[in-house]
Every structure is written in C-alpha cells, then in structure tokens.
Design a protein around this motif. Structure first.
Motif, mmCIF file in Angstrom:
data_model
loop_
_atom_site.group_PDB
_atom_site.id
_atom_site.type_symbol
_atom_site.label_atom_id
_atom_site.label_comp_id
_atom_site.label_asym_id
_atom_site.label_seq_id
_atom_site.Cartn_x
_atom_site.Cartn_y
_atom_site.Cartn_z
ATOM 1 N N GLU A 91 0.851 -1.209 0.000
ATOM 2 C CA GLU A 91 0.000 0.000 0.000
ATOM 3 C C GLU A 91 0.876 1.244 0.000
ATOM 4 O O GLU A 91 0.566 2.228 -0.661
ATOM 5 C CB GLU A 91 -0.890 0.055 1.257
ATOM 6 C CG GLU A 91 -1.843 -1.097 1.427
ATOM 7 C CD GLU A 91 -3.107 -0.954 0.584
ATOM 8 O OE1 GLU A 91 -3.272 0.067 -0.097
ATOM 9 O OE2 GLU A 91 -3.921 -1.900 0.622
ATOM 10 N N ARG A 92 1.966 1.179 0.755
ATOM 11 C CA ARG A 92 2.838 2.349 0.830
ATOM 12 C C ARG A 92 3.622 2.527 -0.457
ATOM 13 O O ARG A 92 3.816 3.635 -0.923
ATOM 14 C CB ARG A 92 3.802 2.217 2.018
ATOM 15 C CG ARG A 92 3.097 2.429 3.356
ATOM 16 C CD ARG A 92 4.088 2.531 4.483
ATOM 17 N NE ARG A 92 5.069 3.561 4.251
ATOM 18 C CZ ARG A 92 6.260 3.608 4.822
ATOM 19 N NH1 ARG A 92 6.602 2.685 5.686
ATOM 20 N NH2 ARG A 92 7.093 4.573 4.559
ATOM 21 N N ARG A 93 4.052 1.409 -1.059
ATOM 22 C CA ARG A 93 4.832 1.510 -2.279
ATOM 23 C C ARG A 93 3.994 2.081 -3.435
ATOM 24 O O ARG A 93 4.417 2.959 -4.155
ATOM 25 C CB ARG A 93 5.394 0.144 -2.690
ATOM 26 C CG ARG A 93 6.405 0.196 -3.819
ATOM 27 C CD ARG A 93 6.600 -1.163 -4.468
ATOM 28 N NE ARG A 93 5.360 -1.693 -5.026
ATOM 29 C CZ ARG A 93 4.847 -1.332 -6.183
ATOM 30 N NH1 ARG A 93 5.440 -0.433 -6.937
ATOM 31 N NH2 ARG A 93 3.704 -1.865 -6.615
ATOM 32 N N SER A 94 2.772 1.566 -3.566
ATOM 33 C CA SER A 94 1.963 1.964 -4.715
ATOM 34 C C SER A 94 1.208 3.269 -4.478
ATOM 35 O O SER A 94 0.618 3.813 -5.402
ATOM 36 C CB SER A 94 0.966 0.862 -5.048
ATOM 37 O OG SER A 94 0.043 0.732 -3.993
ATOM 38 N N GLY A 95 1.220 3.760 -3.256
ATOM 39 C CA GLY A 95 0.524 5.027 -2.979
ATOM 40 C C GLY A 95 -0.959 4.849 -2.681
ATOM 41 O O GLY A 95 -1.663 5.820 -2.416
ATOM 42 N N THR A 96 -1.458 3.604 -2.735
ATOM 43 C CA THR A 96 -2.877 3.383 -2.476
ATOM 44 C C THR A 96 -3.236 3.655 -1.017
ATOM 45 O O THR A 96 -4.404 3.811 -0.682
ATOM 46 C CB THR A 96 -3.296 1.944 -2.833
ATOM 47 O OG1 THR A 96 -2.269 1.058 -2.379
ATOM 48 C CG2 THR A 96 -3.488 1.779 -4.310
ATOM 49 N N THR B 129 4.449 -2.299 7.936
ATOM 50 C CA THR B 129 4.142 -0.863 7.887
ATOM 51 C C THR B 129 5.427 -0.038 7.848
ATOM 52 O O THR B 129 5.415 1.118 7.437
ATOM 53 C CB THR B 129 3.331 -0.468 9.136
ATOM 54 O OG1 THR B 129 2.421 -1.512 9.422
ATOM 55 C CG2 THR B 129 2.559 0.800 8.910
ATOM 56 N N LEU B 130 6.528 -0.655 8.295
ATOM 57 C CA LEU B 130 7.770 0.099 8.433
ATOM 58 C C LEU B 130 8.503 0.321 7.118
ATOM 59 O O LEU B 130 9.427 1.111 7.041
ATOM 60 C CB LEU B 130 8.719 -0.632 9.404
ATOM 61 C CG LEU B 130 8.230 -0.752 10.840
ATOM 62 C CD1 LEU B 130 9.180 -1.610 11.644
ATOM 63 C CD2 LEU B 130 8.092 0.626 11.464
ATOM 64 N N THR B 131 8.130 -0.411 6.086
ATOM 65 C CA THR B 131 8.896 -0.332 4.840
ATOM 66 C C THR B 131 7.981 -0.344 3.618
ATOM 67 O O THR B 131 6.834 -0.775 3.693
ATOM 68 C CB THR B 131 9.892 -1.516 4.752
ATOM 69 O OG1 THR B 131 10.462 -1.553 3.456
ATOM 70 C CG2 THR B 131 9.211 -2.835 5.025
ATOM 71 N N LYS B 132 8.519 0.158 2.492
ATOM 72 C CA LYS B 132 7.763 0.103 1.247
ATOM 73 C C LYS B 132 8.183 -1.111 0.435
ATOM 74 O O LYS B 132 7.700 -1.328 -0.666
ATOM 75 C CB LYS B 132 8.032 1.367 0.417
ATOM 76 C CG LYS B 132 7.456 2.618 1.021
ATOM 77 C CD LYS B 132 7.734 3.811 0.143
ATOM 78 C CE LYS B 132 7.221 5.066 0.842
ATOM 79 N NZ LYS B 132 7.502 6.282 0.101
ATOM 80 N N ASN B 133 9.134 -1.859 0.975
ATOM 81 C CA ASN B 133 9.699 -2.966 0.223
ATOM 82 C C ASN B 133 9.252 -4.297 0.838
ATOM 83 O O ASN B 133 9.551 -4.594 1.990
ATOM 84 C CB ASN B 133 11.228 -2.824 0.268
ATOM 85 C CG ASN B 133 11.920 -3.835 -0.594
ATOM 86 O OD1 ASN B 133 11.503 -4.988 -0.682
ATOM 87 N ND2 ASN B 133 12.984 -3.404 -1.238
ATOM 88 N N GLN B 134 8.530 -5.096 0.046
ATOM 89 C CA GLN B 134 7.985 -6.356 0.565
ATOM 90 C C GLN B 134 9.082 -7.318 1.016
ATOM 91 O O GLN B 134 8.904 -8.049 1.994
ATOM 92 C CB GLN B 134 7.164 -7.045 -0.517
ATOM 93 C CG GLN B 134 5.893 -6.326 -0.870
ATOM 94 C CD GLN B 134 4.958 -7.205 -1.672
ATOM 95 O OE1 GLN B 134 4.829 -8.389 -1.397
ATOM 96 N NE2 GLN B 134 4.306 -6.636 -2.662
#
Lengths: 248, 316
Positions: free
Chosen positions: A80-85, A159-164
């Motif tokens: 969610e954080r990576r894609s901006g959704t 939640t801490l990262t944008k990288n899975q």
C-alpha cells in the motif's frame, strides 16, 4: 456499529480476494500442504512412530509459519505504501483500526483455509488408528492462533517499509527470535546481564513452548490467551504505525 | 448557512525543519473551480493532503461543509472525492471491481444505486472499453480516468484532484476539462496543475503557492493586475525610425512608457505600455500617420499566465 463492521468486511473481502487474484494463493497453498505433509511423513517419521496422533504434523508448524506467514503478510502494508494506495485508503471514510483489522483478518482467514485443506491428514490418522480427536482439534486451534500471532507481527512490521522483501526478512527474523525465546541459549545470553524478570518475560514469550503446551492436548488457556494477546498487541502497534508512517 | 464547502484557515505543516505549508488560508464555495498552481515542492500536494484528511496540519483548522475535519473525520471525508497524485489504484483489480470497492467504502450500500453510479461512471468517464480489464493492463490515460471515476463514484460535493490531466493526450485533456466544467456547477473543486492554460480553461479562481506560502488568490484574468505586468500595444510599421522620429513619438505619448525596436531595414516595432482604457487606437494611428509612418499591424499583448507565474513565484 453495523456500518463499522460492514466497512471492515469490505476491506477484508477485497484483501482476501486479492490473494486469489494472483498465483500467490495457489502457490502458498501448494507449498504449505506439500511441506507440512512432507515433513510429517519423512522428517516426522509419521508411520515409524506407530502412534495415532498428529504430533509429527503439528510440531513442524512453528518452523513452517516462520517462513510462510511473512510471505502472506509482507504485502499487507508495504505494498500500500509503495503503490501510494495508502493515500486512497486513509482518505476513505474509515478508521485506521478498521483498515488494520480488515486486512489482518483476510490474511488470517486465508491461513484458516490452508489449515482446513490439510484436514485429510486428520482423516487419515482416524482411518489408521484411534487418535484423541480433542487433542487434534485443540492443536488446530492453537496452530491457527500461532499463525495469527506471526501474521499480526508481519502486518505490523510491513508498515515500516515500502519494500515487501525487507518486510519479509524483518518479520522472519523477529519471528525466529520469538520462537527461540524459550531456548536456554537465548535465555543464558540474556541472564548474564539482565534482571531476572526480563529473562522470565522473554522466556515466557516463546512461541515454541506455548505451542508445544497446546499440542500436548492440555487445553492450556494461558497459551491460547498468550497468542491472542500477541495478536492484539501487534495490531495495536500496527494501527499506531499506520498513523505515523502513512505519509513517509 | 455559508456556501463555503471548504474553509481552511492558518494551515501550517512542517516535516522536520522543512516548512511545507506556511500559514495558508483557503475557502472554496459551491460552484467554484480553484486551480492550485506552484512550482514543484511548493506545498500544493501537502495542502491537498491536509484538505482530504490524509495529513493532519500542525496547526490550523479545516471545515468541510462546516464539519470540522479533525473532530469528525469520517463525516467530513464522506463529502470529499480525492484523486491523489499519480492516480494510485489496485492494479490487480478490474476497473469495475475497483470502482465498486470504492463505492461501497464510500457508503453506497444499495446494490441498485451502486450499479447506477457504476454505469454513470462508465459512460461519463468513458471507461466502457476497459470495464472488465485489470487496471495494471491499462494505459496511463485510462488509469488516470479510473482515478477520476473513483473520486466521483459517490457524487461528492467536494472534489480534490491532484494533477487530473497529467499523462493524458490533448484530446483526453480536452474531455477531462469539459467534464470538470460540467460537474462544477454544484460542487466545489480544487485541482492542482502545472499547465497554466488549464487554469484559464477551467478555473474560476487561481491560487499560486510557492515555498509553502500563498502568493496569489484571484480570478485568472486578474492575476497580473497587482503586478508590474501590464498590457502593451504592439504596432508594426514599414518604415525606418531614426532617433528624431523616435523622440517625437515619445513626446506625443508622454503618459505611457514607449519602446521602439528596429526589426530590419524596412520594419520597426513600437511598443506602448497601456490597455484599452488608456490607449485609443484611432488617436494613435492618426498621430503616427502625421509622422508619415505606415502602420502594418497593431494589437494588444497581454501578459501571459506563464510570465505572471514566473514573476510571482520568483520575485516574491
């Protein structure tokens, strides 16, 4: 209250269907079922033990979940954080609590599906002998609760990262520490410098010792409560982290 | 009852030591389309994120149709449709699935109403061709349209669109602007953009932000008036203008600033600062004829929005 649950359900529904939209669900189910049965029959020596129980099946679950639960949960917030959704989600008329619970429940129900699909092994053991089905039932509940604790931990850390991938690694490492918390190796390392209460607290956090107690067939309320409290604690931290990290 | 659908006062937002939004006030009435202009990193997106409830301001107050966004976030958010920067969406979902998800989350519980809204979106935003395709397979233009559709699905009173025409081709941009104009009658709309012609085309008010500060907030056509950006009458003559004639011309128009430019051996340009109110074309032409100058063309040059934007954001 009704709308509250309704919105949580819509989040849950989207997320659960999301697993099946990609090959992730089938790959996961395949890996879980083949590994869990493979370990039971080959490493656990299911037949050689000559006992009508599923100890050989359940005793591998903490180690399987250590890898598989982070694989399911790593995308919950990192993606969610990576894609901006996440911006879309947060600006919808829902609370962060609804979002966190909806997403977590989807991953937890998904593991329940995996566990239900493993029940042929339960039928097999009944066909071969006369097992204590209460013990097996409680072990299933315990296994599902432990999976929930792993998932809540992963959801929180994702939640801490944008990288899975990073989410996967930190969740696995944290999970490993929690599994090993009861081992004397870890405890003696802590005992050398920490006060007794810290050592005892760490010792009591061990996923492995709680799960083996459940597996013994004793309906150990404290262990069930332990896993439930772990879930609630991790999700509570998860909700705070979403608030803090959403705009980073 | 005020018609202000958005009423934000004294908004301040910092990230560490960086002040992204520095004491901004903004009110938007029903029927208005406000264009947010500003260089990259000016604070446009941060302001929009605060208006939609994604970010909480460090201080300041936001009222959404008189509902305090901080105290009643769910009620306030329900009134807003938001297209975030880059139009994010769930790429694994089909267009119809995604819009129906957002619709349900926006509180459209009744299946018939939801279906009607979905159909409206398919027609209004032109999504029929891609209705059952996964979003990840769509072009940038279609993805942007899906983003607009999810913002409009619950027919909100307030629309906040962060760069709605970014990535669209000229035809799609034209369609999008027409759509915004059509729906603007009973909504309050805020759009951010880099394209100044867009502001002239669709906005009833332009707001310029730079370094987190609000530098201008008026009708697009009035933007240049408070600045030293004046209209100029440009007159092309097919004569050579030597210094004597040039002095004469300047003496005739004492009240206006005049510049004479030589273009080539046979053409010169006279630039007289002023607008329709203080320059009379007939008088000027008669005057120039007396000086035996042959006027080829004459027209007013108004300062472009581009120039105004540069002056406002660089000089202040």
């Amino acid at each position: 209250m009704n709308t509250y649950l309704n919105k949580t359900y819509i989040i849950f529904d989207r997320e659960l269907k999301g697993y099946f939209r990609t090959p992730l669900a089938s790959i996961f189910l395949l890996v879980f079922l083949s590994l869990s049965s493979g370990m039971t029959f080959f490493l656990g020596r299911f037949f050689e033990r000559d006992q009508a129980d599923l100890t050989a099946f359940f005793s591998w679950h903490p180690w399987l979940f250590l890898i598989l639960m982070p694989a399911i949960g790593m995308r919950l917030w990192a993606e969610e954080r990576r894609s901006g959704t996440i911006e879309l989600l947060i600006t919808l008329p829902v609370t962060n609590t609804q979002l966190v619970i909806g997403k977590f429940m989807a991953s937890w129900i998904f593991t329940l599906i995996a566990l239900i699909l493993s029940t042929p092994i339960w039928i097999t053991v009944n066909y071969l002998g006369d097992p204590d089905n209460n013990v097996i039932f409680v072990s299933y509940i315990g296994s599902w609760l432990m999976a929930g604790a792993f998932l809540a931990l992963t959801s929180c850390l994702s939640t801490l990262t944008k990288n899975q991938v990073i989410a996967f690694i930190i969740s696995s490492i944290s999970g490993f520490i929690l599994i090993m918390a009861g081992f004397s190796l870890i405890l003696s390392a802590v005992r050398s410098w920490a006060p007794v209460w810290i050592t005892e607290t760490i010792g009591s956090m061990s996923f492995l010792s709680h799960f083996s107690r459940i597996q013994m067939g004793v309906f150990d309320l404290s262990s069930l409560i332990f896993f439930l409290s772990m879930i609630i604690l991790c999700l509570w931290i998860n909700i705070q982290l979403v608030q803090i990290k959403k705009a980073d | 009852m005020s018609t202000k659908l958005i009423d934000a006062n004294n908004l301040i937002k910092s990230f560490g030591n960086f002040v992204a939004v520095d004491n901004i006030d903004l009110a938007v009435n029903r029927g208005e389309v406000v264009g947010f202009l500003g260089p990259n990193g000016a604070g446009k997106s941060t302001t929009m994120k605060m208006l939609t409830g994604f970010l909480e301001p460090d201080s300041g107050k936001i009222l959404i149709n008189n509902i305090d966004l901080k105290l009643y976030p769910l009620q306030a958010k329900q009134l807003i449709g938001y297209l975030p920067e880059g139009a994010p969406s769930y790429s694994d979902m089909e267009v119809s699935e995604f819009l129906s998800f957002v619709g349900k989350m926006r509180g459209i519980d009744d299946r018939n109403t939801l279906n009607n809204r979905l159909e409206d979106m398919a027609n209004q935003i032109n999504l029929k061709d891609v209705w059952n395709r996964p979003i990840e397979t769509l072009s940038k233009g279609f993805k942007r349209r899906v983003g607009i559709a999810q913002a409009l699905i619950h027919d909100p009173d307030i629309l906040i669109l962060d760069e709605p025409t970014d990535g669209l081709d000229p035809n799609q941009k034209h369609e999008m602007r027409n759509l915004i104009k059509t729906i603007s009658k009973n909504k309050a709309i805020v759009i951010s953009t880099h394209i100044l012609e867009e502001v002239e085309a669709v906005c009833s008010r332009a707001v310029i932000i730079a370094n987190g500060k609000l530098l201008a907030n008026e009708k697009p056509e009035n933007l240049g008036k408070n600045l030293n950006q004046k209209s100029v009458m440009s007159i092309l003559v097919s004569n050579k203008i030597d210094s004597t004639i040039s002095k004469e011309i300047k003496a005739n128009f004492k009240n206006n600033k005049i510049e004479v430019q030589t273009i080539d051996n046979s053409y010169c340009k006279i630039l007289i600062e002023g607008d329709e109110k203080n320059l009379e074309l007939n008088k000027i032409l008669t005057q120039l004829k007396k000086q035996k100058l042959n006027v080829v063309e004459a027209f007013f040059v108004r300062p472009s929005l581009d120039e105004i934007f540069r002056v406002i954001t660089q000089n202040k």
